[in-house]
Design an enzyme around this catalytic site. Structure first.
Site, PDB file in Angstrom:
ATOM      1  N   CYS A 264     -22.966  -5.351 -12.230  1.00 31.94           N
ATOM      2  CA  CYS A 264     -23.920  -4.220 -12.758  1.00 31.94           C
ATOM      3  C   CYS A 264     -24.702  -3.837 -11.625  1.00 31.94           C
ATOM      4  CB  CYS A 264     -24.498  -4.783 -13.629  1.00 31.94           C
ATOM      5  SG  CYS A 264     -23.472  -5.465 -15.411  1.00 31.94           S
ATOM      6  N   LEU A 265     -25.740  -4.370 -11.169  1.00 27.50           N
ATOM      7  CA  LEU A 265     -26.523  -3.573 -10.257  1.00 27.50           C
ATOM      8  C   LEU A 265     -25.839  -2.996  -9.193  1.00 27.50           C
ATOM      9  CD1 LEU A 265     -29.952  -5.671 -10.630  1.00 27.50           C
ATOM     10  CD2 LEU A 265     -28.895  -3.679 -12.084  1.00 27.50           C
TER      11      LEU A 265
END
Ligand SMILES: NC(=O)c1ccc[n+]([C@@H]2O[C@H](COP(=O)([O-])OP(=O)(O)OC[C@H]3O[C@@H](n4cnc5c(N)ncnc54)[C@H](O)[C@@H]3O)[C@@H](O)[C@H]2O)c1
Length: 422
Positions: A264-265
């Site tokens: 994700c990040l």
């Protein structure tokens, strides 16, 4: 248990798709878990889960119920009433790679029937559901989105390994391309989760997911940069963070670390900046800055190690370094984009004898060749330096502090004269 069992297809049986599939099965739906990865499907069929949130026991029960079928055969998707797309959305040379979503939509289009509902769950930039998925489904089915079938977007908020906030009790944002689609999408998720949060269109839902991850990414970068400055200024940033965190309003606690990882990040905020740049011509400066800071955290960890060894009159070349944790965060086996890999790679390039302990991460996940060991007292004591990168519960941290001659603790879990913090 639902009163209205639905024939569900979940495309992609990874960290997101598998928990959703098993929950849907447990709630009484008939679930086909379609994935193109033969090895993964074989393992699932044999009752072997690769995802912490789905225990082998739950998987076995789902298989035994006869209502969960993992498969690589697209033909098994036929006859679905609800289909969920949970396939990867990586970056390719810095740009969004939507080819997995395109392939998934293509597969579903061939089996789409009137009245069915398709929901995209993959994280992506605003507009994907309406501009990409809808047209592929229409072209491959001769049906019209909204008129003949329902279409929506519902971002996944799953936090692998989080025992407090699970798929079921985390509110689920839902959307549809029109009122009927929203009703259909909401009705289905209400059979799976405690609370749904409807928004007015897929774009708001797509942006909500990117907002959540960009918020995290930027705040982690802020605290990482602060940690580096504070160290140079001789200030204990962790004490400052603890003090600031006592403010009951207007502050949210973030802590420094060796960098960001996972699916994700390191990726999602770039989907947003790509969309802003391609549609509006502007740079999304916060995202670019956060990427820059977070991407360089592994370099900082290595620099701190070099300095620590140097202070003891030691060069990195030939030194034995034990890395604790290869996953990108605690208690998960997910090592995708993990900063630990970058730390290991740099140490190997400097000629260190790098060993790594991580009971969760299998070698399949790694593209670096470090010697895998257990974090025993002997192994810890034999290392010139130990680096705590992911603070898994499985590590005996007291044993580490008691036996190591030097520890660089990037997670602030240890104390002692031989311990330095990020
Ligand atoms: N992992 C997380 O914590 C998390 C959290 C929220 C959102 N997301 C998002 O969810 C999406 C999926 O992520 P993930 O972590 O589950 O990925 P994953 O790699 O764990 O699983 C994706 C699965 O999709 C399969 N796949 C790829 N193309 C396919 C196709 N055309 N048809 C069928 N199967 C196909 C792959 O083989 C793989 O098993 C991504 O967009 C990600 O950003 C992930």
């Amino acid at each position: 248990m639902t009163d209205t069992p639905t024939r569900v297809v979940i495309v992609g049986q990874g960290y997101v798709g598998l928990p959703v599939a098993i929950r849907a099965c447990e709630q009484g739906h008939d679930v086909v878990g379609f994935d193109v990865d033969e090895r993964r499907v074989k393992r699932l069929g044999a009752g072997e889960s690769m995802v912490e949130d789905v225990t082998d026991l739950r998987l076995a029960a789902a298989l035994e119920s006869g209502r969960y079928r993992p498969t690589t055969s697209a033909d098994d998707c036929a006859g679905f009433e609800v289909a969920i797309i949970s396939v990867p959305t990586p970056l390719s040379e810095g740009n969004p790679d939507l080819s997995y979503i395109e392939d998934a939509a293509q597969t579903l289009a061939g089996h789409l029937t009137k009245g069915a509902t398709v929901v995209l769950e993959s994280t992506t930039y605003p507009g994907t559901t309406e501009e990409l998925v809808g047209p592929i489904l229409e072209a491959g089915s001769d049906l019209v989105a909204g008129t003949d079938f329902h279409l929506g977007y519902s971002p996944e908020r799953i936090d692998p390994g989080n025992r407090e906030w699970t798929f079921v009790n985390t509110p689920k944002v839902v959307s549809g391309i029109d009122a009927d689609s929203l009703t259909a999408v909401t009705a289905f998720y209400e059979t799976l989760v405690d609370r749904t949060v409807p928004v007015s269109s897929p774009r708001e839902a797509e942006l909500a997911k990117l907002l959540e991850n960009t918020f995290r990414h930027v705040n982690i970068a802020l605290i990482n940069e602060l940690a580096m400055f504070a160290n140079d200024l001789g200030i204990n940033v962790w004490e400052s963070i603890d003090a600031a965190s006592t403010k009951p309003f207007g502050y949210m606690r973030f802590t420094p670390g060796p960098g960001v990882g996972g699916h994700c990040l390191p990726i999602d905020p770039s989907y947003l900046s790509w969309r802003v740049k391609s549609s509006l011509g502007h740079a999304f400066r916060f995202v670019e800055l956060a990427n820059d800071v977070n991407d360089h955290m592994p370099d900082y960890v290595v620099r701190r190690l070099i300095v620590a060894l140097n202070n003891r009159g030691l060069a990195m070349k030939g030194r034995r370094v034990l890395l604790l944790g290869l996953a990108y965060k605690r208690n998960t086996g997910d090592a995708r984009e993990s900063p630990s890999a970058s730390v290991a790679r740099q140490l190997l390039e400097l000629g260190a004898d790098v060993r790594a302990a991580d009971p969760h991460v299998s070698d399949d996940f790694l593209d670096i060749s470090v010697r895998r060991v257990d974090a025993t007292a002997d192994e810890v004591a034999a290392a010139d330096a130990v680096v705590l990168l992911a603070d898994h519960d499985a590590f005996d941290l007291e044993l580490v502090a008691a036996n190591a001659c030097y520890v660089l603790d990037t997670r602030h879990r240890l104390t002692g004269e031989n311990v330095e913090h990020l």
